[in-house]
Design an enzyme around this catalytic site. Sequence first.
Site, PDB file in Angstrom:
ATOM      1  N   TRP A  10       0.815  -1.220   0.000  1.00 60.56           N
ATOM      2  CA  TRP A  10       0.000   0.000   0.000  1.00 60.56           C
ATOM      3  C   TRP A  10       0.850   1.273   0.000  1.00 60.56           C
ATOM      4  CZ3 TRP A  10      -4.399  -1.327   4.112  1.00 60.56           C
ATOM      5  CH2 TRP A  10      -5.106  -2.437   3.641  1.00 60.56           C
ATOM      6  N   HIS A  95      13.115  -2.210  -1.307  1.00 60.72           N
ATOM      7  CA  HIS A  95      12.257  -1.733  -2.390  1.00 60.72           C
ATOM      8  C   HIS A  95      12.983  -0.592  -3.121  1.00 60.72           C
ATOM      9  CE1 HIS A  95       8.957   0.124  -4.550  1.00 60.72           C
ATOM     10  NE2 HIS A  95       8.302  -1.006  -4.399  1.00 60.72           N
ATOM     11  N   GLU A  97      12.053   2.155  -4.180  1.00 66.85           N
ATOM     12  CA  GLU A  97      11.760   3.504  -3.652  1.00 66.85           C
ATOM     13  C   GLU A  97      12.608   3.799  -2.417  1.00 66.85           C
ATOM     14  OE1 GLU A  97       7.521   2.979  -3.530  1.00 66.85           O
ATOM     15  OE2 GLU A  97       7.498   2.933  -5.727  1.00 66.85           O
ATOM     16  N   GLY A 173       4.617   1.406 -11.256  1.00 65.77           N
ATOM     17  CA  GLY A 173       3.711   2.556 -11.297  1.00 65.77           C
ATOM     18  C   GLY A 173       3.567   3.197 -12.668  1.00 65.77           C
ATOM     19  N   SER A 213       3.488  -2.878 -12.148  1.00 65.66           N
ATOM     20  CA  SER A 213       2.262  -2.739 -12.941  1.00 65.66           C
ATOM     21  C   SER A 213       1.516  -4.064 -13.131  1.00 65.66           C
ATOM     22  CB  SER A 213       2.563  -2.087 -14.293  1.00 65.66           C
ATOM     23  OG  SER A 213       3.048  -0.765 -14.099  1.00 65.66           O
ATOM     24  N   GLY A 234       1.509  -2.983  -6.341  1.00 62.03           N
ATOM     25  CA  GLY A 234       1.386  -1.653  -5.746  1.00 62.03           C
ATOM     26  C   GLY A 234       0.011  -1.072  -6.031  1.00 62.03           C
ATOM     27  N   GLY A 235      -0.067  -0.266  -7.078  1.00 64.70           N
ATOM     28  CA  GLY A 235      -1.293   0.482  -7.401  1.00 64.70           C
ATOM     29  C   GLY A 235      -2.573  -0.346  -7.370  1.00 64.70           C
TER      30      GLY A 235
HETATM   31  P1  PGA Z   1       2.976  -1.008  -9.013  1.00 62.21           P
HETATM   32  O1  PGA Z   1       4.039  -1.056  -7.829  1.00 62.21           O
HETATM   33  O2  PGA Z   1       2.195  -2.295  -8.979  1.00 62.21           O
HETATM   34  O3  PGA Z   1       2.143   0.192  -8.720  1.00 62.21           O
HETATM   35  O4  PGA Z   1       3.744  -0.892 -10.295  1.00 62.21           O
HETATM   36  C1  PGA Z   1       4.746  -2.231  -7.541  1.00 62.21           C
HETATM   37  C2  PGA Z   1       5.667  -2.029  -6.370  1.00 62.21           C
HETATM   38  O5  PGA Z   1       6.275  -0.951  -6.243  1.00 62.21           O
HETATM   39  O6  PGA Z   1       5.826  -2.930  -5.534  1.00 62.21           O
END
Ligand code: PGA
Length: 251
Positions: A10, A95, A97, A173, A213, A234-235
Site C-alpha cells: 500500500w 524496495h 523507492e 507505477g 504494474s 502496488g497500485g
Molecule cells: P505497481 O508497484 O504495482 O504500482 O507498479 C509495484 C511495487 O512498487 O511494488
Amino acid sequence: MQKPLIIGNWKMNYTTVEAIGLCKNIMEELKDIDTVDIVVAPPFTSIEILSALLNHANISLAAQNVHFEAQGAYTGEISVAMLKHIDVKYIIVGHSERRTYFAETNEIVAKKAKAVLANGLIPVICVGENMVVREEKKYLEHIKNQLLPILNNLDENLAEEIVIAYEPIWAIGTGKSAKEKDAEEVLSYVRKLLQNTFSSDVANKIRLLYGGSVNAQNIASLLQESNIDGALVGGASLAAKSFVEIIDAVK
Ligand code: PGA
C-alpha cells in the site's frame, strides 16, 4: 509450482480508518480462498489495528520497511521484534523507492534481510534495474550485483524462507509491466544464482515474485512462467476491487 504468493504494497497511502475499510472489504471478498497466500503491507500506523482485524483470517501482514538493529537510539526507526509482536509475517526490504529516496544500499538491505530472517520473519528482498541499465543490456549483471551481497550474508539453514521480488524500476507505477518472457529471463537467472549459493533443494523452495504494474489482466500469464511464483502489487492493491480481481485470476 508452489502456492502462489500475492503481496499488496500500500506504500504511503491511507489513514488507519481508510486502511480498516479497505481491509474489511478485501477480507469479505477473499474469505474462502485457500489456494493463494494473500498478504497486505499497510503503513506502520495501521499494522496493529489490522492485525487484530485479521486475527485467524486467511490474509497475512507485511511491513514495508524495518531497521536492522534490535533496539536502541535510532530515532524514527522500528525493529523486527516490534513488528513480530503485532503478528507481522513478511517484511519488504530493499524496495527501489527506499533505495532511491532513502539511500538504502545493498549493505543495508543485506543487514535488514539477515535480521528479519534471524527473528523468524520472512524478508521480501526486492531487486530490479532502471531503464538505462536495461537498454545497455546489463540487467543480469545488475541483479547479480544487488543480490549476491545479500544472499551471501544469510544463514543457509533459514534461507529457504526468503522471498525475492524482481521489480524493474521502469515497470513500477508506469502501467507498463515487463513482458512475461523478460520477467522469466531475470527470475530464472535469480534461481540460478540461488542454486550457486545454496543447495538446490533450498534454492528451488525460495519463492520468486514479479512486481511492476501487475493487474488482473496480466497476472495469469505472468504466473504461467516456471520461475514466477507470485507478485508484489502496488497500485492495483489500493482498491478492494482490483486487488480481489487479481486474487481471483490467480486462484
Ligand atoms: P505497481 O508497484 O504495482 O504500482 O507498479 C509495484 C511495487 O512498487 O511494488
